[in-house]
Enzyme design. Sequence first.
Site, PDB file in Angstrom:
ATOM      1  N   LYS A  12       0.819  -1.055   0.137  1.00 33.51           N
ATOM      2  CA  LYS A  12       0.202  -0.002  -0.157  1.00 33.51           C
ATOM      3  C   LYS A  12       0.805   1.270  -0.043  1.00 33.51           C
ATOM      4  O   LYS A  12       0.393   2.229  -0.822  1.00 33.51           O
ATOM      5  CB  LYS A  12      -0.819  -0.015   1.150  1.00 33.51           C
ATOM      6  CG  LYS A  12      -1.883  -0.806   1.178  1.00 33.51           C
ATOM      7  CD  LYS A  12      -2.847  -0.593   2.461  1.00 33.51           C
ATOM      8  CE  LYS A  12      -4.031  -1.615   2.659  1.00 33.51           C
ATOM      9  NZ  LYS A  12      -4.657  -1.226   3.773  1.00 33.51           N
ATOM     10  N   ASP A  70      -8.295   1.777   4.132  1.00 31.62           N
ATOM     11  CA  ASP A  70      -8.825   0.604   4.601  1.00 31.62           C
ATOM     12  C   ASP A  70      -9.428   0.007   3.030  1.00 31.62           C
ATOM     13  O   ASP A  70     -10.356   0.560   2.629  1.00 31.62           O
ATOM     14  CB  ASP A  70      -9.851   0.709   5.546  1.00 31.62           C
ATOM     15  CG  ASP A  70     -10.146  -0.840   6.034  1.00 31.62           C
ATOM     16  OD1 ASP A  70      -9.114  -1.451   6.649  1.00 31.62           O
ATOM     17  OD2 ASP A  70     -11.348  -1.247   5.954  1.00 31.62           O
TER      18      ASP A  70
HETATM   19  P1  ITT Z   1      -3.045  -1.857   7.193  1.00 29.42           P
HETATM   20  O1  ITT Z   1      -4.320  -2.200   7.750  1.00 29.42           O
HETATM   21  O2  ITT Z   1      -1.951  -1.871   7.847  1.00 29.42           O
HETATM   22  O3  ITT Z   1      -3.249  -0.938   6.345  1.00 29.42           O
HETATM   23  P2  ITT Z   1      -3.886  -4.320   5.588  1.00 29.42           P
HETATM   24  O4  ITT Z   1      -3.319  -5.383   4.586  1.00 29.42           O
HETATM   25  O5  ITT Z   1      -4.198  -5.186   7.097  1.00 29.42           O
HETATM   26  O6  ITT Z   1      -2.709  -3.024   6.059  1.00 29.42           O
HETATM   27  P3  ITT Z   1      -6.403  -3.942   5.160  1.00 29.42           P
HETATM   28  O7  ITT Z   1      -7.004  -4.316   6.688  1.00 29.42           O
HETATM   29  O8  ITT Z   1      -7.206  -2.634   4.708  1.00 29.42           O
HETATM   30  O9  ITT Z   1      -5.186  -3.715   5.234  1.00 29.42           O
HETATM   31  O10 ITT Z   1      -6.879  -4.936   4.287  1.00 29.42           O
HETATM   32  C1  ITT Z   1      -6.904  -5.063   2.850  1.00 29.42           C
HETATM   33  C2  ITT Z   1      -6.988  -6.261   2.326  1.00 29.42           C
HETATM   34  O11 ITT Z   1      -7.695  -6.362   1.301  1.00 29.42           O
HETATM   35  C3  ITT Z   1      -5.398  -6.522   1.988  1.00 29.42           C
HETATM   36  O12 ITT Z   1      -4.627  -7.172   2.832  1.00 29.42           O
HETATM   37  C4  ITT Z   1      -5.570  -7.483   0.681  1.00 29.42           C
HETATM   38  O13 ITT Z   1      -5.722  -8.827   1.003  1.00 29.42           O
HETATM   39  C5  ITT Z   1      -6.967  -6.967   0.017  1.00 29.42           C
HETATM   40  N1  ITT Z   1      -6.644  -5.804  -0.960  1.00 29.42           N
HETATM   41  C6  ITT Z   1      -6.752  -4.157  -0.478  1.00 29.42           C
HETATM   42  N2  ITT Z   1      -6.412  -3.686  -1.691  1.00 29.42           N
HETATM   43  C7  ITT Z   1      -5.687  -4.620  -2.435  1.00 29.42           C
HETATM   44  C8  ITT Z   1      -5.264  -4.533  -3.654  1.00 29.42           C
HETATM   45  O14 ITT Z   1      -4.913  -3.512  -4.265  1.00 29.42           O
HETATM   46  N3  ITT Z   1      -4.950  -5.575  -4.456  1.00 29.42           N
HETATM   47  C9  ITT Z   1      -5.031  -6.780  -3.869  1.00 29.42           C
HETATM   48  N4  ITT Z   1      -5.719  -7.089  -2.681  1.00 29.42           N
HETATM   49  C10 ITT Z   1      -6.005  -5.806  -2.202  1.00 29.42           C
END
Ligand code: ITT
Length: 201
Positions: A12, A70
């Site tokens: 991200k 998120d």
């Molecule tokens: P932070 O909370 O620390 O930001 P995280 O990975 O836990 O990191 P989220 O809670 O927002 O982030 O979960 C988002 C999930 O959704 C991420 O782990 C991926 O599995 C999926 N995801 C989100 N955006 C994506 C993308 O651009 N490409 C592929 N998968 C994605």
Amino acid sequence: MIAVAATRNRHKIEEIGAIMGAFGFTLQSQSEAGLEAIDVTEDGDTFEANSLKKAMAIYQACGKTTVADDSGLMVDALDGAPGVYSARFSGEGATDQSNNEKLLHLLGNLPLEERSAKFVAVITLILESGEKIVVRGECPGTILFAPKGEGGFGYDPLFCPEGYEESFSELGSEIKNKISHRAKALQALDAELKRRGVAYD
Ligand code: ITT
């Protein structure tokens, strides 16, 4: 303007950094800001609630401009799942691979026209003044029958965005960062900053 990224997901940071860099922001990671230890419990029912919670935790710790993301995948045939549970879809100790395997298993042999889905990203920016901006971006597409490509993260190998034949993994970051849910949310953020007359470059 420097913004602290309220995320521990390095993919991200790369994507948000590349997109926001184009409109004048430099991103600092939580560890660069000395905030590595902060890990927010994401217990909200919506992307908006979790995005705001992550941004507030970092903003309150450093008082600097903060950006949080998120995001997740919503699959129509699964009534919008995994949604806010995307990161931990396959349970405790979930990995991208185990999440993708669970998704493929649940969709089974459903034909392509019943494999519609969308990625959603809600970005919260809190300016040093405390002013908050919340924006949402969505990217529609289809879940493939098997992973394709090496790039990206999460569900990227299984997600084919509308209008393309390849997965996000195959398309690569240059295209993904123009059309993704995250790109759309950040384009909306740029527009909103301009509309509010916030000077940042
Ligand atoms: P932070 O909370 O620390 O930001 P995280 O990975 O836990 O990191 P989220 O809670 O927002 O982030 O979960 C988002 C999930 O959704 C991420 O782990 C991926 O599995 C999926 N995801 C989100 N955006 C994506 C993308 O651009 N490409 C592929 N998968 C994605």
